[in-house]
Design a protein around this motif. Structure first.
Motif, PDB file in Angstrom:
ATOM      1  N   ALA A 196       9.078  38.795 -30.094  1.00 37.30           N
ATOM      2  CA  ALA A 196       9.730  38.834 -31.410  1.00 37.30           C
ATOM      3  C   ALA A 196       8.960  37.995 -32.428  1.00 37.30           C
ATOM      4  CB  ALA A 196      11.171  38.347 -31.293  1.00 37.30           C
ATOM      5  N   GLY A 236       3.952  34.967 -18.385  1.00 35.52           N
ATOM      6  CA  GLY A 236       4.701  35.407 -17.197  1.00 35.52           C
ATOM      7  C   GLY A 236       5.534  36.657 -17.426  1.00 35.52           C
ATOM      8  N   GLY A 237       6.210  37.068 -16.356  1.00 32.57           N
ATOM      9  CA  GLY A 237       7.164  38.178 -16.453  1.00 32.57           C
ATOM     10  C   GLY A 237       6.651  39.468 -15.859  1.00 32.57           C
ATOM     11  N   ALA A 247      13.185  43.556 -29.590  1.00 29.28           N
ATOM     12  CA  ALA A 247      12.443  42.490 -30.282  1.00 29.28           C
ATOM     13  C   ALA A 247      11.421  43.083 -31.257  1.00 29.28           C
ATOM     14  CB  ALA A 247      11.744  41.596 -29.259  1.00 29.28           C
ATOM     15  N   GLY A 262      14.092  32.863 -27.947  1.00 30.44           N
ATOM     16  CA  GLY A 262      14.661  33.309 -26.682  1.00 30.44           C
ATOM     17  C   GLY A 262      16.148  33.036 -26.504  1.00 30.44           C
TER      18      GLY A 262
END
Ligand SMILES: Cc1cc2nc3c(=O)[nH]c(=O)nc-3n(C[C@H](O)[C@H](O)[C@H](O)COP(=O)(O)OP(=O)(O)OC[C@H]3O[C@@H](n4cnc5c(N)ncnc54)[C@H](O)[C@@H]3O)c2cc1C
Length: 417
Positions: free
Chosen positions: A13, A40-41, A298, A149
């Motif tokens: 975002a 990450g992710g 986002a 977040g």
């Protein structure tokens, strides 16, 4: 008017907002708590209007190059035999690793960025916001946007404590890097015991894979930044399970410095702005990873927020209200996560059997196709925003619509960039 805009959070975002604000002639500054963009992710989906936003940013060819090419979800038994598969491919969507998308956005968000710092205080008055930081000296901005977040710091400072806005969805989850050979290429493999899921996400374009854990729980009193505590918890919840590949995945996760853990939660707010402070992305409307729509919301939300500010000539009162009205229907739609969580984490052994039977039917494919048809039928063109009355912007395009207050619907017109 309202040119200097502070954005808290350098993720999907925040970076998208920074790019579009700069393109519309504003002067954004980004502050990110981490020392570098967080990579990450798992895979995230670029779909619906988000494809158009990324296209307009010139990034869609590279997103397609990096696509994960994941075919779907595979449920296995303790002997690693596939008991059911669900094909999740969607022709209108491209899945990309979150870290790859953040890296691409960073390349096109060429704005002042302060890493390793965080907003400590916000004081609004008629002309702007005085921002104090944990490390940097205090500065004045015209507007502040929280893109930080689900546990947004800006939201806490400008709107109130987290528990007023975050709805816990009965589960916690974690992702971490792991050895790709543990999972089947291009599949998300999942193994369940009642109320728990261990999985491995293996993309077609990456040497590594992601271990994935999810478990059902009452709300726990956790500090969302205490990574050591999160690892301890995952170790306790899954440590007694030696079935399937849980032990190997757990060992890899506990050794990974980029281990990512959070509560499954949704953010619900009546308004995404308070005076000169606004929110975007998970900070404003987190739909949870179970929605599969975090990146889409986002990207589109940040595009709309920047565009509405440009269309309103920087008038935040007008722009924030229009942004809210334009984006809220999509958020409502995506926050309806339906049976997604029960599908991934059945509560009982009986529930798992029912899930496996249903997953063998072509039900999900039919539901997906119907959803896509409904979506296409309801789709309205994403506006192309034109700056309204901004001094010194020689690039602005004038049209009857832009001179009467804002944005124009329709893709055929020339872009404002
Ligand atoms: C490391 C990581 C891994 C993720 N993995 C997945 C995943 O696998 N699947 C999925 O569906 N979603 C994942 N998400 C969430 C996903 O990115 C979002 O749902 C979605 O893309 C919307 O992004 P966002 O920019 O609003 O929020 P986020 O991506 O959550 O980004 C928020 C950013 O704000 C920063 N930040 C936090 N607090 C502060 C502060 N006080 N000051 C300054 N900066 C701050 C964070 O470090 C982060 O860079 C992940 C998020 C992160 C941060």
């Amino acid at each position: 008017m309202n040119e200097r805009i502070l954005i808290s959070g350098a993720s999907i975002a925040g970076l998208t907002l920074a790019h579009w604000l700069a393109r519309h002639g504003f002067r954004p500054t980004v502050v990110e708590r981490a020392p570098a963009p967080r990579a990450g992710g798992n895979g995230v989906d670029v779909r619906g209007d988000a494809v158009e936003v990324v296209e307009r940013m010139g990034l869609m060819p590279r997103v397609r190059e990096l696509a994960t090419d994941v075919q779907g979800m595979k449920f296995v038994d303790a002997a690693d035999r596939a008991v059911a598969r669900i094909d999740t491919r969607d022709p209108g969507s491209v899945e990309i690793m979150r870290g790859d998308l953040v890296a691409l956005l960073r390349e096109v968000a060429d704005v002042e960025t302060i890493f390793g710092d965080s907003v400590a205080g916000l004081e609004q008055d008629d002309d702007g916001v005085t921002v104090t930081f944990e490390h940097a000296p205090a500065r004045r901005f015209d507007l502040v946007v929280g893109a930080d977040g689900m546990h947004s710091n800006v939201r806490r400072l400008a709107f109130g404590p987290e528990d007023r806005f975050v709805e816990f969805k009965d589960h916690y989850f974690a992702f971490a890097d792991t050895d790709a050979s543990l999972g089947e290429d291009r599949w998300v493999t999942m193994f369940n015991t009642p109320g728990r899921m261990t999985g491995i996400y293996r993309s077609g374009n990456h040497a590594q894979a992601k271990a994935y854990f999810m478990f059902r729980s009452a709300p726990l009193d956790l500090d969302h930044r205490d990574v050591a505590g999160h690892k301890r918890l995952i170790g306790e919840v899954f440590g007694d399970d030696s079935s399937w590949r849980t032990r190997e995945l757990l060992d890899a996760a506990l050794a990974d410095p980029d281990f990512y853990f959070d509560a499954l939660g949704q953010v619900r707010m009546d308004s995404w702005s308070n005076g000169r402070v606004a929110l975007v992305g998970d900070a404003a409307w987190c739909a949870s990873p179970a929605s599969g729509a975090g990146a889409e919301l986002a990207l589109v939300g940040a595009y709309r927020l920047a565009g509405e500010l440009a269309a309103a000539g920087g008038d935040h009162r007008v722009a924030f209200a229009r942004y809210d009205a334009a984006h809220r229907p999509l958020v409502h739609e995506k926050q309806r996560i339906g049976p997604n969580v029960r599908l991934m984490v059945p509560r009982t052994e009986g529930g798992r059997c029912v899930r496996d039977v249903l997953a063998r039917l072509p039900l999900m494919k039919v539901v997906g196709a119907v959803e896509r048809r409904v979506r296409a039928g309801n789709a309205r063109p994403l506006p192309e925003y034109a700056p309204e009355g901004r001094a010194g912007d020689a690039r602005q395009e004038r049209s009857p619509a832009s001179s009467t207050g804002g944005h124009r619907d329709g893709r055929s017109r020339r872009r404002c960039s």
